[in-house]
Design an enzyme around this catalytic site. Structure first.
Site, PDB file in Angstrom:
ATOM      1  N   ASP A  24      -7.201  -2.339  -1.333  1.00  0.00           N
ATOM      2  CA  ASP A  24      -6.103  -1.412  -1.148  1.00  0.00           C
ATOM      3  C   ASP A  24      -5.053  -2.117  -1.687  1.00  0.00           C
ATOM      4  O   ASP A  24      -4.025  -1.224  -2.063  1.00  0.00           O
ATOM      5  CB  ASP A  24      -5.672  -1.434   0.412  1.00  0.00           C
ATOM      6  CG  ASP A  24      -6.833  -0.729   1.279  1.00  0.00           C
ATOM      7  OD1 ASP A  24      -7.548  -0.009   0.444  1.00  0.00           O
ATOM      8  OD2 ASP A  24      -6.770  -1.233   2.520  1.00  0.00           O
ATOM      9  N   ASN A  25      -4.744  -3.412  -2.101  1.00  0.00           N
ATOM     10  CA  ASN A  25      -3.741  -4.207  -2.545  1.00  0.00           C
ATOM     11  C   ASN A  25      -4.010  -4.730  -3.761  1.00  0.00           C
ATOM     12  O   ASN A  25      -5.331  -5.700  -3.796  1.00  0.00           O
ATOM     13  CB  ASN A  25      -3.356  -5.099  -1.386  1.00  0.00           C
ATOM     14  CG  ASN A  25      -3.432  -4.556  -0.025  1.00  0.00           C
ATOM     15  OD1 ASN A  25      -2.796  -3.533   0.044  1.00  0.00           O
ATOM     16  ND2 ASN A  25      -4.013  -5.073   0.898  1.00  0.00           N
TER      17      ASN A  25
END
Ligand SMILES: C[C@H](OP(=O)(O)O)C(=O)O
Ligand SMILES: [Mg+2]
Length: 319
Positions: A24-25
């Site tokens: 996600d990051n």
């Protein structure tokens, strides 16, 4: 040349998709990943825009302390990156100033001696500290053994050393006085351990680690490294951004800073480091590491989970 074991090469559309889906990051190193000196690496902006369109979160983490966060915001804008605010850029000048308070309990208002560029001075001023040394023009020019700056100001509470191209004998000699003062009792913060950085056209240039290690050697004392691969730095970045460690990938071009940062920090449940070959590390360096991990200090921690030619390659397949 092929890699015998270890990291997964991202070389197909499916592999690129699976990689992006898994995280996600993203933490992006800058020199060698996003740019080479003042030039963006071709296609990288497209990849960042693609990740943005997929709702991914990302920040930039650089061991280059020469520029402040505000300077980096301008650099990103100049290179066409949109919406990069100060909060998304983590240079080590910022980490060094954070360490004054968080690690040493030195309150704002204190004087701090700097061997480094204006990035450190600007970040210090922003937090209310008073920088001395740094870009002071009295330190320019040929060696001056009568310089007033060779006399220690006893109010100085810490020394920060980082990247600079204005590394001359006046600056080294003044910095040494502070590092030796009072039985070496003033904290010594190092904002960079990189030996080199990749310049344009394949040029390899000396990085700030050469400055920090010069002072380490001549003062014969250790320093606190606040930059990559410090897990303290990583924890700060994850906490600021509320990034889930297990869903975060570190993308970098240097094994002993970026890849170790992701690996030591247990990103991606132990598989959270992606090496790009667009900077200072070549596939032959990676091969050499994989074949001889024990000839490197803490060699296992330098092996990336994945590698790819360039950040741009990811979107070559996906668009
Ligand atoms: C190489 C390093 O920068 P980074 O790759 O961390 O952006 C530096 O300029 O010292
Ligand atoms: Mg780099």
């Amino acid at each position: 040349m092929t890699i015998k074991a270890g990291p997964v090469r991202i070389s197909t559309r499916e592999a690129a998709e699976a990689l992006i889906d898994r995280y996600d990051n993203f933490l992006f190193d800058c020199d060698g990943v996003i740019w080479l000196d003042e030039k963006a690496i071709p296609g990288v902006l497209r990849t960042i825009e693609y990740l943005e369109s997929k709702g991914k979160k990302y920040v930039f983490v650089t061991n280059n302390s020469s520029k402040s966060r505000s300077d980096y915001v301008h650099k990103f804008a100049k290179l066409g990156f949109k919406g990069i605010t100060k909060e998304r850029v983590y240079p080590t000048c910022y980490a060094a100033v954070a360490a004054l308070k968080d690690t040493y309990g030195i309150e704002s208002g204190a004087k701090v001696w700097v061997l480094g560029d204006s990035g450190i001075e600007q970040e210090l001023k922003e937090e209310g500290y008073i920088p001395l040394g740094g870009t002071d023009e009295r330190l320019d020019g040929p060696w001056n053994p009568n310089s007033e700056l060779l006399k220690v100001d006893p109010e100085v509470k810490a020394v920060i050393v980082g990247s600079t191209k204005d590394f001359n004998y006046n600056r080294i000699a003044s910095t040494l006085q502070y590092l030796l003062y009072n039985n070496k009792s003033i904290p010594f913060i190092g904002a960079n351990i990189d030996r080199t950085y990749p310049g344009p056209d394949g040029l390899i240039l000396p990085a700030g680690g050469s400055v920090v290690n010069y002072m380490y050697y001549t003062a014969h004392r250790d320093f606190l490294n606040v930059g990559k691969p410090s897990t303290v730095f990583l924890d700060t970045i994850l906490a600021h951004n509320e990034f889930d460690r297990s869903k975060t990938l570190m993308v970098g071009d240097t094994l002993y800073t970026d890849i170790k940062f992701g690996n030591d920090g247990q990103l991606g449940n132990g598989a959270g480091s992606l090496l790009v070959l667009s900077g200072g590390t070549k596939v032959s360096d990676l091969n050499h590491l994989i074949q001889n991990p024990h000839s490197f200090e803490d060699g296992e921690s330098l092996i990336p989970s994945y590698f790819v030619d360039s950040l741009a390659t990811l979107t070559d397949w996906l668009e």
